[in-house]
Write a protein that holds these residues in place. Structure first.
Motif, PDB file in Angstrom:
ATOM      1  N   VAL A  14     106.605  84.327  43.411  1.00  0.00           N
ATOM      2  CA  VAL A  14     106.516  83.839  42.038  1.00  0.00           C
ATOM      3  C   VAL A  14     107.333  84.729  41.114  1.00  0.00           C
ATOM      4  O   VAL A  14     108.079  84.253  40.262  1.00  0.00           O
TER       5      VAL A  14
ATOM      6  N   VAL B 220     106.203  80.518  47.502  1.00  0.00           N
ATOM      7  CA  VAL B 220     106.347  79.161  47.000  1.00  0.00           C
ATOM      8  C   VAL B 220     107.664  78.568  47.473  1.00  0.00           C
ATOM      9  O   VAL B 220     108.588  79.300  47.823  1.00  0.00           O
TER      10      VAL B 220
ATOM     11  N   MET C 266     101.441  76.800  46.218  1.00  0.00           N
ATOM     12  CA  MET C 266     101.473  78.159  46.786  1.00  0.00           C
ATOM     13  C   MET C 266     100.717  78.197  48.106  1.00  0.00           C
ATOM     14  O   MET C 266      99.668  77.605  48.266  1.00  0.00           O
TER      15      MET C 266
ATOM     16  N   ALA D 137     103.744  76.732  49.175  1.00  0.00           N
ATOM     17  CA  ALA D 137     103.611  78.132  49.456  1.00  0.00           C
ATOM     18  C   ALA D 137     104.012  78.395  50.867  1.00  0.00           C
ATOM     19  O   ALA D 137     103.285  78.178  51.774  1.00  0.00           O
TER      20      ALA D 137
ATOM     21  N   LEU E 276     100.819  82.747  38.574  1.00  0.00           N
ATOM     22  CA  LEU E 276     101.017  81.326  38.868  1.00  0.00           C
ATOM     23  C   LEU E 276     100.311  80.456  37.841  1.00  0.00           C
ATOM     24  O   LEU E 276     100.856  79.449  37.364  1.00  0.00           O
TER      25      LEU E 276
END
Length: 659
Positions: free
Chosen positions: A154, A138, A61, A17, A77
């Motif tokens: 994401v 990410v 993340m 992340a 996620l």
């Protein structure tokens, strides 16, 4: 917990992340390379990036407590995780926030259902190297080259204070399909880097002038205080920190071993316990050292303290011993297996003495894996002698000297023998070793005996290809005691270890956690303030073993591994130094037989309910107790308490008094 995939690895995508708020870029994968690192997660478990090279992908993340973007992105996620985890993708979070710490991260995770390991980047060095700026993003890394192939959000569903019901595009899923195979397999990632919303990660040192860090005033003193003890001529380190030129030449290596926590060789969880002779670097020292290296390790102005204070490791760091015991020379072959050696050496003293410290000086450090030393009691039959009864020291790299805790000592009676165990490991060329022991004596008897025991389980059988197999044993204390030190021990497959004290009221406290066990360093962790153990307490030792192919030291992951002395076998072995509070040097009460029986009882009682049930007995013991089990079970609860089990041994063995 880290979930393992049985699928064969095709690629490793690591979604770290990061929060790099940039406009959409081209599809060129020129986002940089990720170096290896080690961090602990919010539950204290160690994570090494390169350990996961067998995964199809890893998604991580950027996390931050209190960030609404992270909370809003989590369902998406997690949905991707449910789809891709069965395909070998591993998921993590990374927290580089200054204001967050392990306890608060754990609370946030529990409150919002984040059931992923959240890596605690407390020095911010990993966040800096990944150029993080915002949470919720990410990064995808290709394991064949460890290069970043995607970084961004994401999907397109969440933005500041707004979110749509459904995402139109799932950037992460599309990137994973490219890397591990799927609808986009064979294609390139359309946009390798995208702007992503998130809370700002405050990396306070990112823009600092690290080139201004003074080698003369800051770096050299830091190395002198923390590293030169081993990295000097004749020391344990493979090279001597004898000048700026030497340090400058090894600077990239220093950065690597600090980031991966291989150095300094101190493996206790920094959030649990306070220890004497703590060899770890502080967070500020780690930041300073790595920043200096990353700035090019500048020489700057001023003298070179390392060159001005050249040192030679002394043979006897505590000064000349009161007694030196020389072990007979042993010829170590170039290759092959050397069976454990058990020399017995006559005690030349004609008087009893109290030992306050011991140093082991190997003749050839490169081949001496460990040395155990104790003293025999001339008043006991030879068959009842044990190296651990009058235990002096267990030597291994990192544990060369044993100071007896204040007010305690080990008594050596006159006329006995020194009992030793030496483990030699050939290094490719023949050599001779003449190890010596240096003993230091009290002028007056100390107040109490130092007692030693081990929590163990010689019945272990570690399943083949199991990356995280654990087993526990325990020791019950029937009298008040003072706990001084703990030493976890395993072999090549050792992964982590913990000691937990369960008090009489049922509450528990973790006394020591070693999240990343290193077979090369056998550290004895001595409490800064000894721990008081009330009668009725239970000390539990748990070892975790990695018998997978991902363990680089594993001799054979396809083997079921038993207990054994050689390093390709294993040991569940937790060393303990303590004293009885109601014992004194002139009134010994220690019951050797009871401690040995309690030791066995603690690993046979698998469910740790304090009752040894019939189905917990081994086959041989079942045969020997088949006719007498009911008679031994005095209270009729279809099991044996420790006292009932102890009675069986007292009936068959002569009473062993204390000393």
């Amino acid at each position: 917990m880290l979930r393992k995939s049985s699928a064969l690895p095709r690629a490793l995508a690591i979604v770290l992340a990061t929060s790099f708020s940039l406009p959409a870029l081209s599809s060129q994968n020129d986002l940089g390379r990720v170096d290896n690192f080690v961090l602990q997660d919010h539950q204290g478990e160690a994570f090494e990036l390169h350990y996961n090279a067998d995964a199809e992908a890893i998604v991580l993340m950027v996390h931050g407590n209190g960030c609404p973007i992270v909370r809003a992105v989590w369902p998406a996620l997690n949905a991707i995780r449910e789809r891709y985890e069965p395909r070998g993708v591993r998921f993590f979070m990374l927290n580089s926030n200054l204001q967050d710490h392990r306890e608060s991260i754990a609370t946030e995770a529990a409150d919002f259902g984040f059931d992923l390991p959240i890596l605690d980047d407390r020095t911010q060095l990993i966040g800096e190297s990944l150029n993080l700026s915002r949470t919720g993003e990410v990064i995808v890394i290709d394991p064949k080259s460890w290069e970043i192939v995607y970084r961004g959000p994401v999907d397109d569903r969440v933005t500041y204070e707004r979110q749509t019901r459904e995402a139109k595009v799932s950037y992460l899923a599309d990137a994973l399909d490219v890397v591990i195979g799927g609808p986009n397999s064979g294609k390139s990632i359309a946009v390798a880097q995208r702007m992503s919303p998130g809370c700002i990660v405050n990396l306070t040192q990112r823009d600092a002038d690290h080139g201004a860090i003074s080698y003369s005033d800051t770096i050299a003193p830091l190395l002198q205080d923390n590293c030169v003890t081993c990295h000097q001529q004749g020391g344990l380190g493979p090279w001597a920190m004898s000048s700026y030129d030497m340090v400058h030449g090894f600077a990239p290596m220093i950065r690597e071993v600090v980031r991966t926590q291989r150095m300094p060789p101190w493996h206790a969880d920094p959030d649990i316990g306070s220890w004497q002779d703590d060899r770890s670097l502080s967070e500020e020292e780690v930041r300073t050292l790595v920043h200096w290296v990353e700035a090019g390790a500048p020489r700057g102005e001023g003298p070179d303290p390392l060159a001005e204070k050249l040192t030679q490791a002394p043979a006897w760091p505590l000064g000349e011993p009161d007694l030196i015991i020389e072990v007979p020379t042993f010829e170590v072959p170039a290759t092959g297996v050397v069976e454990y050696q058990y020399p017995v050496i006559n005690n030349p003293l004609d008087r009893g003495v109290w030992v306050k410290a011991v140093t082991v000086a190997p003749g050839d450090r490169s081949v001496v894996h460990h040395v155990l030393a104790g003293a025999a009691d001339p008043g006991k039959p030879e068959e009842n002698q044990d190296i651990f009864d009058n235990y002096l020291i267990g030597y291994a790299p990192g544990n060369e000297t044993q100071h007896m805790p204040k007010g305690t000592g080990v008594f050596l009676p006159p006329g006995g023998d020194f009992l030793l165990q030496l483990h030699y490991t050939p290094t490719g060329k023949p050599t001779s070793d003449t190890t010596r022991l240096g003993l230091y004596f009290y002028d007056e008897p100390p107040k109490n005996f130092l007692r030693h025991t081990v929590i163990l389980d010689p019945s272990i059988r570690i399943p083949a290809n199991d990356p995280k197999w654990s087993r526990s044993g325990y020791l019950d204390f029937d009298r008040d005691a003072t706990l001084f030190s703990l030493l976890p021990h395993a072999h090549y497959r050792g992964r982590s270890a913990t000691y937990t004290l369960r008090y009489p009221d049922g509450s528990e406290e973790i006394l020591l956690s070693v999240p990343r066990y290193d077979f090369n360093w056998q550290r004895n962790y001595m409490f800064e303030q000894p721990i008081q153990i009330p009668a009725g307490s239970r000390l539990i030792y748990t070892g975790v073993f990695d018998n997978s192919a991902q363990n680089p030291g594993n001799p054979d992951p396809n083997r079921i591994v038993p207990w054994g002395q050689q390093s390709w076998d294993e040991m569940l072995y937790g060393d303990v130094l303590f004293s009885w509070n109601d014992e004194s040097s002139d009134q010994p009460i220690h019951d050797y037989l009871r401690m040995n029986v309690a030791q066995m009882y603690g690993f046979m009682d698998r469910n740790q309910d304090g009752v040894l049930h019939w189905d917990e007995l081994g086959e041989e013991m079942k045969k020997s107790l088949e006719s007498s089990f009911g008679e031994l079970d005095k209270n009729g609860d279809r099991g044996l308490s420790l006292d009932e089990y102890m009675q069986m041994y007292q009936d068959s063995s002569p009473t062993t008094g204390g000393r």
